[in-house]
Motif scaffolding. Structure first.
Motif, PDB file in Angstrom:
ATOM      1  N   GLN A 181      -2.161   1.763  -6.705  1.00 39.92           N
ATOM      2  CA  GLN A 181      -1.122   0.945  -5.378  1.00 39.92           C
ATOM      3  C   GLN A 181       0.007   1.090  -5.438  1.00 39.92           C
ATOM      4  O   GLN A 181       0.572   0.422  -4.862  1.00 39.92           O
ATOM      5  CB  GLN A 181      -2.202  -0.152  -6.269  1.00 39.92           C
ATOM      6  CG  GLN A 181      -2.101  -0.923  -5.532  1.00 39.92           C
ATOM      7  CD  GLN A 181      -2.807  -2.502  -5.754  1.00 39.92           C
ATOM      8  OE1 GLN A 181      -3.778  -2.622  -7.233  1.00 39.92           O
ATOM      9  NE2 GLN A 181      -2.435  -4.078  -5.302  1.00 39.92           N
ATOM     10  N   THR A 182       0.480   1.011  -7.496  1.00 36.60           N
ATOM     11  CA  THR A 182       2.075   0.913  -7.334  1.00 36.60           C
ATOM     12  C   THR A 182       2.160   2.373  -6.175  1.00 36.60           C
ATOM     13  O   THR A 182       3.162   1.486  -5.364  1.00 36.60           O
ATOM     14  CB  THR A 182       1.906   1.507  -8.841  1.00 36.60           C
ATOM     15  OG1 THR A 182       2.014   0.178  -9.422  1.00 36.60           O
ATOM     16  CG2 THR A 182       3.697   1.622  -8.987  1.00 36.60           C
ATOM     17  N   LEU A 183       2.246   3.782  -6.253  1.00 39.90           N
ATOM     18  CA  LEU A 183       2.548   4.416  -5.596  1.00 39.90           C
ATOM     19  C   LEU A 183       2.096   4.403  -4.308  1.00 39.90           C
ATOM     20  O   LEU A 183       3.608   4.575  -3.440  1.00 39.90           O
ATOM     21  CB  LEU A 183       2.468   5.227  -5.277  1.00 39.90           C
ATOM     22  CG  LEU A 183       2.632   6.639  -4.851  1.00 39.90           C
ATOM     23  CD1 LEU A 183       3.948   6.856  -4.382  1.00 39.90           C
ATOM     24  CD2 LEU A 183       1.538   8.137  -5.193  1.00 39.90           C
ATOM     25  N   GLU A 184       1.033   3.061  -3.794  1.00 38.29           N
ATOM     26  CA  GLU A 184       1.292   2.928  -2.019  1.00 38.29           C
ATOM     27  C   GLU A 184       2.031   1.761  -2.082  1.00 38.29           C
ATOM     28  O   GLU A 184       2.489   2.146  -0.473  1.00 38.29           O
ATOM     29  CB  GLU A 184      -0.222   2.823  -2.261  1.00 38.29           C
ATOM     30  CG  GLU A 184      -1.225   2.277  -1.072  1.00 38.29           C
ATOM     31  CD  GLU A 184      -2.550   1.371  -0.641  1.00 38.29           C
ATOM     32  OE1 GLU A 184      -2.337   0.142  -0.110  1.00 38.29           O
ATOM     33  OE2 GLU A 184      -2.985   1.809  -1.381  1.00 38.29           O
ATOM     34  N   HIS A 185       2.130   0.748  -3.489  1.00 37.50           N
ATOM     35  CA  HIS A 185       2.799  -0.554  -2.538  1.00 37.50           C
ATOM     36  C   HIS A 185       4.535   0.333  -2.373  1.00 37.50           C
ATOM     37  O   HIS A 185       4.737   0.014  -1.662  1.00 37.50           O
ATOM     38  CB  HIS A 185       3.236  -1.121  -3.699  1.00 37.50           C
ATOM     39  CG  HIS A 185       3.731  -2.508  -3.616  1.00 37.50           C
ATOM     40  ND1 HIS A 185       3.785  -3.575  -2.698  1.00 37.50           N
ATOM     41  CD2 HIS A 185       4.917  -2.862  -4.246  1.00 37.50           C
ATOM     42  CE1 HIS A 185       4.317  -4.268  -2.373  1.00 37.50           C
ATOM     43  NE2 HIS A 185       5.069  -4.204  -3.663  1.00 37.50           N
ATOM     44  N   GLU A 186       5.059   1.092  -3.323  1.00 43.13           N
ATOM     45  CA  GLU A 186       6.011   1.807  -3.119  1.00 43.13           C
ATOM     46  C   GLU A 186       6.659   2.669  -1.751  1.00 43.13           C
ATOM     47  O   GLU A 186       7.613   2.930  -1.368  1.00 43.13           O
ATOM     48  CB  GLU A 186       6.452   2.637  -4.847  1.00 43.13           C
ATOM     49  CG  GLU A 186       6.638   1.946  -5.638  1.00 43.13           C
ATOM     50  CD  GLU A 186       8.126   0.786  -5.202  1.00 43.13           C
ATOM     51  OE1 GLU A 186       8.772   1.385  -4.423  1.00 43.13           O
ATOM     52  OE2 GLU A 186       7.759   0.287  -6.113  1.00 43.13           O
ATOM     53  N   ARG A 187       5.275   2.929  -1.392  1.00 45.81           N
ATOM     54  CA  ARG A 187       5.405   3.905  -0.290  1.00 45.81           C
ATOM     55  C   ARG A 187       5.764   2.101   1.476  1.00 45.81           C
ATOM     56  O   ARG A 187       6.841   3.335   2.170  1.00 45.81           O
ATOM     57  CB  ARG A 187       4.495   5.504   0.575  1.00 45.81           C
ATOM     58  CG  ARG A 187       4.410   5.536  -0.376  1.00 45.81           C
ATOM     59  CD  ARG A 187       2.783   6.642  -0.571  1.00 45.81           C
ATOM     60  NE  ARG A 187       3.183   8.302  -0.844  1.00 45.81           N
ATOM     61  CZ  ARG A 187       2.721   8.537  -1.528  1.00 45.81           C
ATOM     62  NH1 ARG A 187       0.838   8.287  -1.397  1.00 45.81           N
ATOM     63  NH2 ARG A 187       2.795  10.168  -2.166  1.00 45.81           N
ATOM     64  N   ASP A 218      17.396   5.787  -0.920  1.00 45.52           N
ATOM     65  CA  ASP A 218      17.595   6.386  -2.855  1.00 45.52           C
ATOM     66  C   ASP A 218      17.052   6.419  -4.044  1.00 45.52           C
ATOM     67  O   ASP A 218      16.258   6.853  -4.886  1.00 45.52           O
ATOM     68  CB  ASP A 218      18.879   6.736  -2.695  1.00 45.52           C
ATOM     69  CG  ASP A 218      19.936   8.001  -2.019  1.00 45.52           C
ATOM     70  OD1 ASP A 218      19.376   8.710  -1.062  1.00 45.52           O
ATOM     71  OD2 ASP A 218      20.846   7.583  -2.341  1.00 45.52           O
ATOM     72  N   GLU A 219      16.930   4.963  -4.103  1.00 45.92           N
ATOM     73  CA  GLU A 219      16.496   3.939  -5.076  1.00 45.92           C
ATOM     74  C   GLU A 219      14.830   4.907  -5.538  1.00 45.92           C
ATOM     75  O   GLU A 219      14.353   4.562  -5.828  1.00 45.92           O
ATOM     76  CB  GLU A 219      16.441   2.904  -5.399  1.00 45.92           C
ATOM     77  CG  GLU A 219      15.575   1.993  -6.074  1.00 45.92           C
ATOM     78  CD  GLU A 219      16.119   2.259  -7.644  1.00 45.92           C
ATOM     79  OE1 GLU A 219      15.113   1.621  -8.449  1.00 45.92           O
ATOM     80  OE2 GLU A 219      16.757   3.090  -7.582  1.00 45.92           O
ATOM     81  N   GLN A 220      14.468   4.343  -3.385  1.00 43.46           N
ATOM     82  CA  GLN A 220      13.100   4.823  -3.677  1.00 43.46           C
ATOM     83  C   GLN A 220      12.727   5.728  -3.775  1.00 43.46           C
ATOM     84  O   GLN A 220      11.673   6.367  -4.161  1.00 43.46           O
ATOM     85  CB  GLN A 220      12.500   4.029  -2.077  1.00 43.46           C
ATOM     86  CG  GLN A 220      12.658   2.694  -1.523  1.00 43.46           C
ATOM     87  CD  GLN A 220      11.241   2.062  -2.641  1.00 43.46           C
ATOM     88  OE1 GLN A 220      11.950   1.018  -3.477  1.00 43.46           O
ATOM     89  NE2 GLN A 220      10.207   2.069  -2.743  1.00 43.46           N
ATOM     90  N   VAL A 221      12.951   7.273  -3.424  1.00 44.49           N
ATOM     91  CA  VAL A 221      12.624   8.430  -3.782  1.00 44.49           C
ATOM     92  C   VAL A 221      12.158   8.309  -5.236  1.00 44.49           C
ATOM     93  O   VAL A 221      10.907   8.706  -5.830  1.00 44.49           O
ATOM     94  CB  VAL A 221      14.123   9.234  -3.317  1.00 44.49           C
ATOM     95  CG1 VAL A 221      13.641  11.034  -4.194  1.00 44.49           C
ATOM     96  CG2 VAL A 221      14.193   9.549  -2.214  1.00 44.49           C
ATOM     97  N   GLU A 222      12.754   8.053  -6.770  1.00 43.49           N
ATOM     98  CA  GLU A 222      12.523   7.457  -7.530  1.00 43.49           C
ATOM     99  C   GLU A 222      11.709   6.761  -8.053  1.00 43.49           C
ATOM    100  O   GLU A 222      10.817   7.138  -8.621  1.00 43.49           O
ATOM    101  CB  GLU A 222      14.335   7.412  -7.787  1.00 43.49           C
ATOM    102  CG  GLU A 222      14.217   7.052 -10.430  1.00 43.49           C
ATOM    103  CD  GLU A 222      15.099   5.939 -10.493  1.00 43.49           C
ATOM    104  OE1 GLU A 222      14.917   5.634 -11.155  1.00 43.49           O
ATOM    105  OE2 GLU A 222      16.119   5.950  -9.907  1.00 43.49           O
ATOM    106  N   GLU A 223      11.840   5.457  -7.057  1.00 41.70           N
ATOM    107  CA  GLU A 223      10.328   4.773  -7.542  1.00 41.70           C
ATOM    108  C   GLU A 223       9.404   5.731  -6.798  1.00 41.70           C
ATOM    109  O   GLU A 223       8.060   6.056  -7.909  1.00 41.70           O
ATOM    110  CB  GLU A 223      10.375   3.555  -6.647  1.00 41.70           C
ATOM    111  CG  GLU A 223      12.045   2.162  -6.650  1.00 41.70           C
ATOM    112  CD  GLU A 223      11.408   1.665  -7.829  1.00 41.70           C
ATOM    113  OE1 GLU A 223       9.847   1.194  -8.852  1.00 41.70           O
ATOM    114  OE2 GLU A 223      11.980   1.512  -8.616  1.00 41.70           O
ATOM    115  N   GLU A 224       9.033   6.539  -6.560  1.00 45.23           N
ATOM    116  CA  GLU A 224       7.604   7.040  -5.821  1.00 45.23           C
ATOM    117  C   GLU A 224       7.474   7.838  -6.752  1.00 45.23           C
ATOM    118  O   GLU A 224       6.367   8.643  -7.003  1.00 45.23           O
ATOM    119  CB  GLU A 224       8.088   7.781  -4.105  1.00 45.23           C
ATOM    120  CG  GLU A 224       7.608   6.428  -2.949  1.00 45.23           C
ATOM    121  CD  GLU A 224       7.622   6.880  -1.842  1.00 45.23           C
ATOM    122  OE1 GLU A 224       7.388   7.897  -1.344  1.00 45.23           O
ATOM    123  OE2 GLU A 224       8.334   6.366  -0.644  1.00 45.23           O
TER     124      GLU A 224
END
Length: 168
Positions: free
Chosen positions: A89-95, A125-131
């Protein structure tokens, strides 16, 4: 002065970031309740990061002469079937957040608003790290099938995470 289109989507993003913080805090509470304090710490750091993101947009909008308008924050989920589900769910949310940020970047490009475009480079750029981080944890959880000694080791590893506000 920021234009009204960007003011609107940035206000929506402030709300989205605050919801993200609230969601991760709820996940942290759940993880504490099932005796996984390291996983809970990892989610509390996510909570702090999302609050930082919301405040970065808040400050930016004020600096650009916009008006911050805070809306209600949706109640987050409070129960999950297991830790793998939480991180999926975390990954889906970050996407989802990545898509929202890309939309703001697109509007900034269309409106030829360079300050907003520059701000969005940092966020994207931050989102690349989050995912990537969420995907890594999902892969590790699947390797250990979300149970056993591997869970204890991963819990200890994730518990070492701390929030350090980025220098911007």
């Amino acid at each position: 002065m920021i234009n009204s289109k960007l003011e609107k989507v940035i206000n929506e993003q402030i709300n989205a970031e605050m919801y993200s913080a609230y969601l991760y805090l709820s996940m942290s509470a759940y993880l504490e309740s099932i005796n996984l304090p390291g996983f809970a710490t990892w989610m509390r750091v996510q909570f702090e990061e999302e609050q930082f993101h919301a405040m970065r947009f808040f400050t930016f909008l004020n600096e650009r002469g916009g008006r911050v308008v805070l809306e209600s924050i949706e109640k987050p989920q409070i129960e999950w079937k297991n830790v793998i589900e939480i991180f999926e769910q975390t990954l889906e949310h970050e996407r989802h957040v990545t898509a929202l940020l890309n939309n703001i970047a697109d509007i900034a490009e269309d409106e030829k608003d360079r300050p907003t475009r520059n701000l969005m480079v940092w966020f994207i750029d931050e989102q690349v790290e989050e995912e990537s981080s969420a995907e890594k944890i999902i892969n590790e959880l699947k390797l250990i099938n979300g149970e056993g000694h591997g869970m204890l080791m991963l819990d200890r590893e994730l518990g070492a995470r701390v929030f350090t506000p980025p220098v911007i």
